[in-house]
Design a protein around this motif. Structure first.
Motif, mmCIF file in Angstrom:
data_model
loop_
_atom_site.group_PDB
_atom_site.id
_atom_site.type_symbol
_atom_site.label_atom_id
_atom_site.label_comp_id
_atom_site.label_asym_id
_atom_site.label_seq_id
_atom_site.Cartn_x
_atom_site.Cartn_y
_atom_site.Cartn_z
ATOM 1 N N ASN A 196 75.724 1.144 55.763
ATOM 2 C CA ASN A 196 76.159 -0.036 55.031
ATOM 3 C C ASN A 196 77.576 0.148 54.499
ATOM 4 O O ASN A 196 78.418 -0.749 54.612
ATOM 5 C CB ASN A 196 75.176 -0.327 53.893
ATOM 6 C CG ASN A 196 75.618 -1.541 53.074
ATOM 7 O OD1 ASN A 196 76.252 -2.445 53.608
ATOM 8 N ND2 ASN A 196 75.306 -1.548 51.790
ATOM 9 N N GLU A 197 77.842 1.338 53.960
ATOM 10 C CA GLU A 197 79.175 1.575 53.389
ATOM 11 C C GLU A 197 80.283 1.432 54.416
ATOM 12 O O GLU A 197 81.298 0.783 54.176
ATOM 13 C CB GLU A 197 79.232 3.010 52.843
ATOM 14 C CG GLU A 197 78.934 3.094 51.363
ATOM 15 C CD GLU A 197 78.951 4.549 50.924
ATOM 16 O OE1 GLU A 197 77.873 5.006 50.532
ATOM 17 O OE2 GLU A 197 80.021 5.188 51.021
ATOM 18 N N VAL A 198 80.079 2.049 55.580
ATOM 19 C CA VAL A 198 81.106 2.015 56.626
ATOM 20 C C VAL A 198 81.285 0.597 57.158
ATOM 21 O O VAL A 198 82.407 0.114 57.337
ATOM 22 C CB VAL A 198 80.722 2.988 57.774
ATOM 23 C CG1 VAL A 198 81.757 2.942 58.882
ATOM 24 C CG2 VAL A 198 80.557 4.397 57.240
ATOM 25 N N ILE A 199 80.153 -0.094 57.353
ATOM 26 C CA ILE A 199 80.232 -1.461 57.882
ATOM 27 C C ILE A 199 80.909 -2.380 56.863
ATOM 28 O O ILE A 199 81.762 -3.195 57.196
ATOM 29 C CB ILE A 199 78.817 -1.980 58.246
ATOM 30 C CG1 ILE A 199 78.247 -1.168 59.418
ATOM 31 C CG2 ILE A 199 78.851 -3.459 58.601
ATOM 32 C CD1 ILE A 199 76.773 -1.398 59.683
ATOM 33 N N ARG A 200 80.559 -2.173 55.577
ATOM 34 C CA ARG A 200 81.138 -3.021 54.530
ATOM 35 C C ARG A 200 82.646 -2.824 54.452
ATOM 36 O O ARG A 200 83.407 -3.777 54.372
ATOM 37 C CB ARG A 200 80.484 -2.710 53.186
ATOM 38 C CG ARG A 200 80.866 -3.720 52.099
ATOM 39 C CD ARG A 200 80.206 -3.405 50.783
ATOM 40 N NE ARG A 200 80.531 -2.056 50.355
ATOM 41 C CZ ARG A 200 79.680 -1.237 49.734
ATOM 42 N NH1 ARG A 200 78.451 -1.613 49.472
ATOM 43 N NH2 ARG A 200 80.066 -0.035 49.396
ATOM 44 N N LYS A 201 83.065 -1.571 54.518
ATOM 45 C CA LYS A 201 84.497 -1.271 54.438
ATOM 46 C C LYS A 201 85.251 -1.954 55.601
ATOM 47 O O LYS A 201 86.290 -2.587 55.408
ATOM 48 C CB LYS A 201 84.696 0.251 54.486
ATOM 49 C CG LYS A 201 86.039 0.684 54.016
ATOM 50 C CD LYS A 201 86.025 2.166 53.604
ATOM 51 C CE LYS A 201 87.438 2.722 53.582
ATOM 52 N NZ LYS A 201 87.880 3.258 54.877
#
Ligand code: TTP
Ligand code: MG
Length: 346
Positions: free
Chosen positions: A309-314
């Motif tokens: 989620n973090e990588v996709i959100r960034k």
């Protein structure tokens, strides 16, 4: 020898409408667009009664109205047709687990493993669909998908047609080239220009001539298909190409907090969808539709596959920063594509 069935529903959308509005049975019924024949739009399908007037799929609704003003015109109700379609597919799966879902009203079924004769199975399928859903279908029986698909179309509606390898010359060769799967209007015109109108005329062409005209891959396909040769297996499972979520705001907004919070929520959902299905992706695309319906997308491709989620959100916020938010936003969406199976779940 394989035993393949192709099942195609008769006048599908119209049949579903006639089933839920029995007063329409036996009448010309035309399904298309918003159902108003004075408006723009095309015919999705017409009941066999309406086809007698020359009405067919893709005809403008206004033309259909001129051909048969007394026809009943109805709007397309995809939700209902999809629901009935799913019920048809469920019935088919009872007869064999090897099913290829081709479209809303058709499927292939591989019954090679069944002990029962193909014709008996086909009759049972037709009876069950009629008894449970009160609509009819046409079935083609053949040693491969190519021939089964041609067969199902030969005796519509409510047909049952068997094509054996020994029938190819008699049944397939007299047919127009257009009846061959993968031959569209362009190829048809090209073939016509070199005097080939029937599948039989195509079948006597030397391979070199066909590859000269159509390239090695398609030329070879035409060479084999015209002789009824098709080894392609049923595709029972489709790999997903992307995972996406989008949302339309209740009210168009230019409030950054609202937009950012919504995008973060969507990336979380996409990440959860990916983890749940066991996939990771490489490209994150953000879509913005403004209140004037102008739609923009920006994508970022990452170095590694991810479902985080973090990588996709960034990546999503980076993509979003490349769209100038100068108008109110109507819709926002995020898509992760370039998927592959995550380890351990393959
Ligand atoms: P088809 O199987 O091509 O047509 P059909 O089922 O209406 O009639 P039949 O098979 O008896 O000849 O297509 C299935 C459904 O797909 C059809 O009911 C409506 C939809 N469709 C369109 O919306 N637009 C089109 O141009 C076509 C061909 C079909
Ligand atoms: Mg059909």
């Amino acid at each position: 020898m394989r035993r393949i069935l192709h099942i195609d529903m008769d006048a599908f959308f119209a049949a579903v409408e006639q089933k839920r509005h029995p007063e329409l049975i036996g009448k010309p019924v035309v399904i298309g667009g918003s159902g108003d024949p004075t408006q723009r739009g095309v015919v999705s399908t017409a009941s066999y009664e309406a086809r007698k007037f020359g009405i067919h799929s893709a005809l403008p609704l206004r033309t259909a109205y001129k051909l048969c003003p007394e026809a009943v015109f109805l709007p397309v109700d995809y939700e209902e047709y999809s629901r009935v379609s799913a019920e048809v597919k469920n019935i088919l799966r009872e007869f064999s687990p090897v099913m290829e879902d081709v479209g809303i009203d058709e499927a292939f079924l591989d019954i090679s493993e069944s002990a029962e004769p193909s014709e008996e199975i086909s009759k049972k399928i037709k009876e069950k669909i009629k008894a449970e859903l009160d609509i009819t279908c046409s079935i083609g029986i053949a040693p491969n998908k190519l021939l089964a698909k041609i067969a199902s179309d030969l005796k519509k509606p409510d047909g049952l047609t068997i094509i054996n390898e020994t029938d190819i010359e008699k049944i397939i060769w007299p047919l127009a080239v257009r009846k061959l799967w993968g031959v569209g209007p362009k190829t048809e015109a090209h073939l016509k220009s070199i005097n080939i109108n029937t599948i039989g005329a195509l079948a006597v062409m030397p391979l070199e001539k066909l590859t000269e005209h159509f390239g090695p891959s398609y030329g070879n396909y035409l060479y084999e298909a015209s002789k009824g040769v098709d080894e392609s297996p049923l595709v029972t499972h489709w790999e997903p190409k992307s995972s996406s979520r989008e949302t339309t705001f209740q009210r168009d907004t230019d409030d950054w907090q609202t937009i950012a919070r919504t995008l973060a929520g969507l990336t979380k959902e996409v990440s959860e969808d990916l983890k749940h299905s066991g996939y990771a992706g490489k490209t994150v695309t953000v879509k913005i539709r403004f209140d004037d319906f102008k739609t923009y997308t920006r994508a970022k491709t990452m170095a590694e596959f991810t479902d985080s989620n973090e990588v996709i959100r960034k990546a999503a916020f980076e993509s979003l920063s490349r769209i100038k938010l100068e108008k109110k936003v109507r819709l926002i969406g995020v898509r992760v594509s370039g998927l592959k199976k995550t380890q351990g779940k393959a």
